[in-house]
Design a protein around this motif. Sequence first.
Motif, PDB file in Angstrom:
ATOM      1  N   TRP A 113      42.602  33.031  36.461  1.00  0.00           N
ATOM      2  CA  TRP A 113      42.097  34.312  36.174  1.00  0.00           C
ATOM      3  C   TRP A 113      42.396  35.382  37.281  1.00  0.00           C
ATOM      4  O   TRP A 113      42.056  34.947  38.453  1.00  0.00           O
ATOM      5  CB  TRP A 113      40.407  34.406  35.862  1.00  0.00           C
ATOM      6  N   ILE A 114      42.748  36.544  36.686  1.00  0.00           N
ATOM      7  CA  ILE A 114      42.908  37.707  37.793  1.00  0.00           C
ATOM      8  C   ILE A 114      41.601  38.788  37.029  1.00  0.00           C
ATOM      9  O   ILE A 114      41.960  39.170  36.189  1.00  0.00           O
ATOM     10  CB  ILE A 114      44.225  38.185  37.838  1.00  0.00           C
ATOM     11  N   ILE A 115      40.913  39.144  37.863  1.00  0.00           N
ATOM     12  CA  ILE A 115      39.861  40.323  37.629  1.00  0.00           C
ATOM     13  C   ILE A 115      39.879  41.286  38.525  1.00  0.00           C
ATOM     14  O   ILE A 115      39.835  41.163  39.903  1.00  0.00           O
ATOM     15  CB  ILE A 115      38.506  39.460  37.719  1.00  0.00           C
ATOM     16  N   THR A 116      40.139  42.476  38.090  1.00  0.00           N
ATOM     17  CA  THR A 116      39.947  43.847  38.780  1.00  0.00           C
ATOM     18  C   THR A 116      38.484  44.466  38.269  1.00  0.00           C
ATOM     19  O   THR A 116      38.637  44.518  37.350  1.00  0.00           O
ATOM     20  CB  THR A 116      41.312  44.627  38.572  1.00  0.00           C
ATOM     21  N   ASP A 117      37.839  44.829  39.473  1.00  0.00           N
ATOM     22  CA  ASP A 117      36.620  45.360  39.314  1.00  0.00           C
ATOM     23  C   ASP A 117      36.673  46.617  38.644  1.00  0.00           C
ATOM     24  O   ASP A 117      37.688  47.315  38.572  1.00  0.00           O
ATOM     25  CB  ASP A 117      35.969  45.211  40.449  1.00  0.00           C
ATOM     26  N   ALA A 118      35.686  47.022  38.124  1.00  0.00           N
ATOM     27  CA  ALA A 118      35.489  48.162  37.427  1.00  0.00           C
ATOM     28  C   ALA A 118      35.570  49.569  38.480  1.00  0.00           C
ATOM     29  O   ALA A 118      35.319  49.274  39.874  1.00  0.00           O
ATOM     30  CB  ALA A 118      34.046  48.542  36.676  1.00  0.00           C
ATOM     31  N   ALA A 119      35.994  50.817  38.079  1.00  0.00           N
ATOM     32  CA  ALA A 119      36.209  51.850  38.910  1.00  0.00           C
ATOM     33  C   ALA A 119      34.840  52.508  39.426  1.00  0.00           C
ATOM     34  O   ALA A 119      33.934  52.300  38.471  1.00  0.00           O
ATOM     35  CB  ALA A 119      37.071  52.782  38.200  1.00  0.00           C
ATOM     36  N   ASP A 120      34.759  52.754  40.487  1.00  0.00           N
ATOM     37  CA  ASP A 120      33.742  53.624  40.924  1.00  0.00           C
ATOM     38  C   ASP A 120      33.730  54.935  40.348  1.00  0.00           C
ATOM     39  O   ASP A 120      34.408  55.579  39.636  1.00  0.00           O
ATOM     40  CB  ASP A 120      33.508  53.647  42.547  1.00  0.00           C
ATOM     41  N   GLU A 121      32.712  55.794  40.680  1.00  0.00           N
ATOM     42  CA  GLU A 121      32.447  56.917  40.376  1.00  0.00           C
ATOM     43  C   GLU A 121      33.453  58.112  40.586  1.00  0.00           C
ATOM     44  O   GLU A 121      33.813  59.079  40.013  1.00  0.00           O
ATOM     45  CB  GLU A 121      30.950  57.591  40.950  1.00  0.00           C
ATOM     46  N   ASP A 122      34.432  57.687  41.593  1.00  0.00           N
ATOM     47  CA  ASP A 122      35.579  58.462  42.001  1.00  0.00           C
ATOM     48  C   ASP A 122      36.970  57.852  41.330  1.00  0.00           C
ATOM     49  O   ASP A 122      37.856  58.598  41.432  1.00  0.00           O
ATOM     50  CB  ASP A 122      35.725  58.369  43.345  1.00  0.00           C
ATOM     51  N   GLY A 123      36.744  56.993  40.439  1.00  0.00           N
ATOM     52  CA  GLY A 123      37.892  56.320  39.803  1.00  0.00           C
ATOM     53  C   GLY A 123      38.575  55.377  40.647  1.00  0.00           C
ATOM     54  O   GLY A 123      39.754  54.921  39.925  1.00  0.00           O
ATOM     55  N   ARG A 124      38.071  54.810  41.627  1.00  0.00           N
ATOM     56  CA  ARG A 124      38.983  53.851  42.546  1.00  0.00           C
ATOM     57  C   ARG A 124      38.253  52.296  42.050  1.00  0.00           C
ATOM     58  O   ARG A 124      37.143  52.304  42.005  1.00  0.00           O
ATOM     59  CB  ARG A 124      38.628  54.119  43.812  1.00  0.00           C
ATOM     60  N   ARG A 125      39.196  51.465  42.208  1.00  0.00           N
ATOM     61  CA  ARG A 125      38.986  50.063  41.914  1.00  0.00           C
ATOM     62  C   ARG A 125      38.935  49.476  43.200  1.00  0.00           C
ATOM     63  O   ARG A 125      40.033  49.462  43.969  1.00  0.00           O
ATOM     64  CB  ARG A 125      39.731  49.675  40.741  1.00  0.00           C
ATOM     65  N   ALA A 126      37.862  48.826  43.699  1.00  0.00           N
ATOM     66  CA  ALA A 126      37.940  48.255  44.977  1.00  0.00           C
ATOM     67  C   ALA A 126      38.632  46.899  45.372  1.00  0.00           C
ATOM     68  O   ALA A 126      39.181  46.762  46.314  1.00  0.00           O
ATOM     69  CB  ALA A 126      36.558  48.098  45.578  1.00  0.00           C
ATOM     70  N   SER A 127      38.555  46.113  44.059  1.00  0.00           N
ATOM     71  CA  SER A 127      39.295  44.872  44.483  1.00  0.00           C
ATOM     72  C   SER A 127      39.734  44.230  43.152  1.00  0.00           C
ATOM     73  O   SER A 127      39.180  44.450  42.147  1.00  0.00           O
ATOM     74  CB  SER A 127      38.198  43.936  45.030  1.00  0.00           C
ATOM     75  N   THR A 128      40.706  43.108  43.416  1.00  0.00           N
ATOM     76  CA  THR A 128      41.096  42.201  42.398  1.00  0.00           C
ATOM     77  C   THR A 128      40.989  41.015  43.115  1.00  0.00           C
ATOM     78  O   THR A 128      41.208  40.728  43.921  1.00  0.00           O
ATOM     79  CB  THR A 128      42.846  42.738  42.086  1.00  0.00           C
ATOM     80  N   CYS A 129      40.390  39.826  42.070  1.00  0.00           N
ATOM     81  CA  CYS A 129      40.253  38.345  42.522  1.00  0.00           C
ATOM     82  C   CYS A 129      41.018  37.697  41.700  1.00  0.00           C
ATOM     83  O   CYS A 129      41.266  37.610  40.506  1.00  0.00           O
ATOM     84  CB  CYS A 129      38.862  38.229  42.589  1.00  0.00           C
ATOM     85  N   ILE A 130      41.764  36.638  42.501  1.00  0.00           N
ATOM     86  CA  ILE A 130      42.540  35.659  41.662  1.00  0.00           C
ATOM     87  C   ILE A 130      41.794  34.336  41.877  1.00  0.00           C
ATOM     88  O   ILE A 130      41.436  33.975  42.933  1.00  0.00           O
ATOM     89  CB  ILE A 130      43.968  35.503  42.173  1.00  0.00           C
ATOM     90  N   MET A 131      41.582  33.878  40.723  1.00  0.00           N
ATOM     91  CA  MET A 131      40.563  32.685  40.748  1.00  0.00           C
ATOM     92  C   MET A 131      40.758  31.456  39.504  1.00  0.00           C
ATOM     93  O   MET A 131      41.451  32.074  38.757  1.00  0.00           O
ATOM     94  CB  MET A 131      38.907  33.088  40.891  1.00  0.00           C
ATOM     95  N   MET A 132      40.241  30.500  39.934  1.00  0.00           N
ATOM     96  CA  MET A 132      40.495  29.334  38.804  1.00  0.00           C
ATOM     97  C   MET A 132      39.023  29.723  38.041  1.00  0.00           C
ATOM     98  O   MET A 132      37.842  30.228  38.379  1.00  0.00           O
ATOM     99  CB  MET A 132      40.006  28.165  39.522  1.00  0.00           C
ATOM    100  N   PRO A 133      38.985  29.604  36.607  1.00  0.00           N
ATOM    101  CA  PRO A 133      37.814  29.759  35.695  1.00  0.00           C
ATOM    102  C   PRO A 133      36.423  29.019  36.376  1.00  0.00           C
ATOM    103  O   PRO A 133      35.467  29.600  36.285  1.00  0.00           O
ATOM    104  CB  PRO A 133      38.213  29.103  34.659  1.00  0.00           C
ATOM    105  N   GLU A 134      36.831  27.731  36.951  1.00  0.00           N
ATOM    106  CA  GLU A 134      35.511  27.218  37.489  1.00  0.00           C
ATOM    107  C   GLU A 134      34.885  28.004  38.486  1.00  0.00           C
ATOM    108  O   GLU A 134      33.744  27.629  39.249  1.00  0.00           O
ATOM    109  CB  GLU A 134      35.760  25.761  37.635  1.00  0.00           C
ATOM    110  N   ASP A 135      35.836  28.534  39.285  1.00  0.00           N
ATOM    111  CA  ASP A 135      35.309  29.399  40.480  1.00  0.00           C
ATOM    112  C   ASP A 135      34.183  30.652  39.924  1.00  0.00           C
ATOM    113  O   ASP A 135      33.621  31.328  40.870  1.00  0.00           O
ATOM    114  CB  ASP A 135      36.320  30.176  41.265  1.00  0.00           C
ATOM    115  N   TYR A 136      34.425  30.867  38.729  1.00  0.00           N
ATOM    116  CA  TYR A 136      33.433  32.150  38.165  1.00  0.00           C
ATOM    117  C   TYR A 136      32.106  31.878  38.061  1.00  0.00           C
ATOM    118  O   TYR A 136      31.366  30.797  38.008  1.00  0.00           O
ATOM    119  CB  TYR A 136      34.013  32.472  36.991  1.00  0.00           C
TER     120      TYR A 136
END
Length: 109
Positions: A86-109
């Motif tokens: 899975w690759i998940i990019t977090d929601a943007a903050d109030e300034d429209g910036r996305r802080a991080s993207t995480c590559i993970m296995m489904p069982e890591d969630y």
Amino acid sequence: MQTTTTTRTAPLFSLGQTVATPAALDLLKSTGGGLPELARHHRGDWGDTGRDADPGEMSDWELNDFALLDGSRIFSVYQLGEEKIWIITDAADEDGRRASTCIMMPEDY
């Protein structure tokens, strides 16, 4: 909402800081994957993310396309051999910036 398949070549959003869980790193090392899938995610190719939805609901694929407009989180699924990442990019903050993207296995969630 109708989903169309197009070839997108340019990055569509900011990944922010990119991190991976230890299990995902082990899989990426053993399969040689990671960068191609991250590039696909960045270009809006959501991989094996679901395209089907209940009536009146948006599919995960459509939700990702909508997230490009409203700043919500972006979730992609890719098959690497017998495993999925899975690759998940977090929601943007109030300034429209996305802080991080995480590559993970489904069982890591």
